[in-house]
Enzyme design. Structure first.
Site, short mmCIF file in Angstrom:
data_model
loop_
_atom_site.label_atom_id
_atom_site.label_comp_id
_atom_site.label_asym_id
_atom_site.label_seq_id
_atom_site.Cartn_x
_atom_site.Cartn_y
_atom_site.Cartn_z
N ASP A 1 57.85 15.09 57.07
CA ASP A 1 56.49 15.36 57.54
C ASP A 1 56.28 16.85 57.36
OD1 ASP A 1 54.26 16.01 59.00
OD2 ASP A 1 54.86 14.93 60.81
N TYR B 1 62.31 18.76 70.75
CA TYR B 1 61.40 17.85 70.09
C TYR B 1 60.70 18.49 68.91
CZ TYR B 1 57.57 14.69 69.21
OH TYR B 1 56.69 13.83 68.59
N LYS C 1 59.02 12.56 65.75
CA LYS C 1 59.89 11.39 65.74
C LYS C 1 60.57 11.32 64.36
CE LYS C 1 60.84 8.33 68.88
NZ LYS C 1 61.56 8.89 70.02
C1 F6R Z 1 54.70 11.35 67.79
C2 F6R Z 1 53.77 12.39 67.32
C3 F6R Z 1 52.51 12.62 68.07
C4 F6R Z 1 52.53 13.96 68.81
C5 F6R Z 1 51.24 14.18 69.61
C6 F6R Z 1 51.17 15.56 70.23
O1 F6R Z 1 55.80 11.25 66.99
O2 F6R Z 1 54.00 13.06 66.35
O3 F6R Z 1 52.25 11.57 68.98
O4 F6R Z 1 53.64 14.01 69.66
O5 F6R Z 1 50.11 14.04 68.78
O6 F6R Z 1 51.41 16.47 69.22
P1 F6R Z 1 51.48 18.06 69.47
O7 F6R Z 1 52.54 18.30 70.50
O8 F6R Z 1 51.81 18.58 68.11
O9 F6R Z 1 50.09 18.45 69.94
MG MG Z 2 55.68 10.95 61.04
MG MG Z 3 54.83 13.69 62.43
#
Ligand code: F6R
Ligand code: MG
Ligand code: MG
Length: 379
Positions: free
Chosen positions: A11, A230, A233
């Site tokens: 990603d 984190y 995923k």
């Molecule tokens: C799950 C994922 C999304 C982000 C969510 C918050 O794998 O990538 O659900 O966790 O959109 O993202 P941030 O923390 O980047 O605002």
């Molecule tokens: Mg992804």
């Molecule tokens: Mg992603």
């Protein structure tokens, strides 16, 4: 002819949050692989599932090859420059190290590879999932390679009836690869005992016991083991060889009709059913639902046909509708119980910090001291 199939995915940025890469980003990765891979790979295919870009390469350099891994890494670095220039969200997010050091394992991108003696016709399916982790493939692989209720080939094909060997990784062990080998059908209950916990034990590969050939390679990396925090995923990829001594294409696709609950979805922290989707599908509802695509190929001398989109068939529309219902049903209970992942799997630290703060405010309620009887007190 020995051919290595390598899938390397990452990603490196997406539009509108964590939904899908831009066309320009995808084109830049494709262009890099085409131009710089001309003398390195026999063929390649670049696609996206949700916000992840996967590069499938057929070549003769073996697994873990530095040149092949560098090609993918450099393609992602080139793509990251485009993602930054376009202001895409999370530009370069899976490139966790600054400089390439020989192999992309442990650097952020996920890898699934196998070196095979190519059959005269080499059909295989490339699966890519988004908003979930590698344990999402445990159940489909168990059903396809070990359960005759799903796979009649285990009864009807003499070679398949000899069973399959599962290599299972303990992904909770971050220091080194910790693996166990178990064979179906003899070790069926042991395999089941491990695979019931897909956050800890993940099928890494599956092998034919009749011929010794590898059938499956799964990307088992866990990003939080690499980054220590984190970063998204893991969004795994998987290669599955099909037909003849392996399950038929339909036998490996069939388990995905269950729409089983996997870890992932919003903030990587929920149980949400896995939805089989068409190639090139973006992420949507509740940063999910976790999605899986299947590109079926035939390969000859390392040259790939165009993919058949194995989840495009109208059959899967009914599955998708049912998975959407399941997803909305479990979401109705929000953060409570089974809807949200257990503490150890939560991808954000908010709750742990909150609980640590609340912990200091708990008090122990001591039972009141028994009242002393008057006579005893006097005497
Ligand atoms: C799950 C994922 C999304 C982000 C969510 C918050 O794998 O990538 O659900 O966790 O959109 O993202 P941030 O923390 O980047 O605002
Ligand atoms: Mg992804
Ligand atoms: Mg992603």
């Amino acid at each position: 002819m020995n051919i290595t199939l390598s899938v390397i995915k990452a990603d490196i940025g997406s539009i509108g949050g964590h939904l899908a890469p831009s066309e320009r980003l995808l084109a830049s990765v494709l262009d890099h692989v085409r131009r710089h891979g001309r003398d390195l790979v026999l063929d390649s295919y670049v696609s996206h599932t949700g916000d992840d870009i996967a590069i499938v390469m057929a070549h003769t350099r073996g697994e873990g090859n530095e040149t092949i891994h560098r090609l993918a890494w450099d393609a992602f670095v080139a793509g990251t420059a485009v993602a930054r220039a376009q202001g895409l969200y999370g530009a370069g997010q899976d490139l966790l190290k600054d400089a390439f050091s020989g192999n992309v394992r442990g650097m952020g991108p996920a890898v699934a590879e196998m070196e095979i003696a190519e059959r005269p016709s080499e059909p295989f399916v490339f699966f890519a999932a988004d908003k979930t982790d590698p344990g999402a493939f445990n159940l489909p692989l168990y059903l396809a390679f070990a359960d005759p209720m799903n796979t009649p080939g285990l009864l009807l094909s003499p070679k398949m009836a000899r069973g399959f060997r599962f290599v299972i990784m303990d992904v909770g062990h971050a220091d080194a690869d910790r693996v166990i080998e178990l064979v179906a059908p003899e070790d069926l209950y042991d395999i089941a005992a491990l695979l019931r916990d897909p956050e800890r034990y993940v099928v890494e590969s599956v092998w034919s016991r009749a011929t010794g050939e590898q059938a499956v390679a799964v990307a088992t990396s866990r990003l939080h083991n690499i980054a220590g925090t984190y970063t998204g995923k893991d969004d795994p990829v998987m290669l599955v060889r099909v037909q003849m001594n392996f399950p038929a294409t339909g036998e490996i696709l069939a388990p995905f009709a269950i729409g089983h609950f996997v870890a992932g979805g919003m903030r990587g922290s929920h149980h949400v059913p896995l939805m089989p989707v068409r190639l090139g599908t973006a992420t949507s509802w509740f940063d999910g639902p976790p999605l899986v695509s299947a590109a079926a190929f035939s390969m000859h001398h390392g040259r790939l046909t165009e993919p058949v989109d194995a989840f495009a068939h109208p059959f899967w529309d009914a599955v998708r509708a049912r998975v959407a219902d399941k997803a909305m049903e479990i979401r109705r209970q929000g953060f409570v119980g089974a809807a949200m992942l257990p503490m150890a799997e939560l991808e954000y630290t908010g709750i742990t910090e909150k609980l640590a703060a609340l912990d200091t405010r708990f008090t122990i309620r001591r039972p009141a001291a028994p009242a002393v009887p008057a006579a005893a007190a006097a005497g």
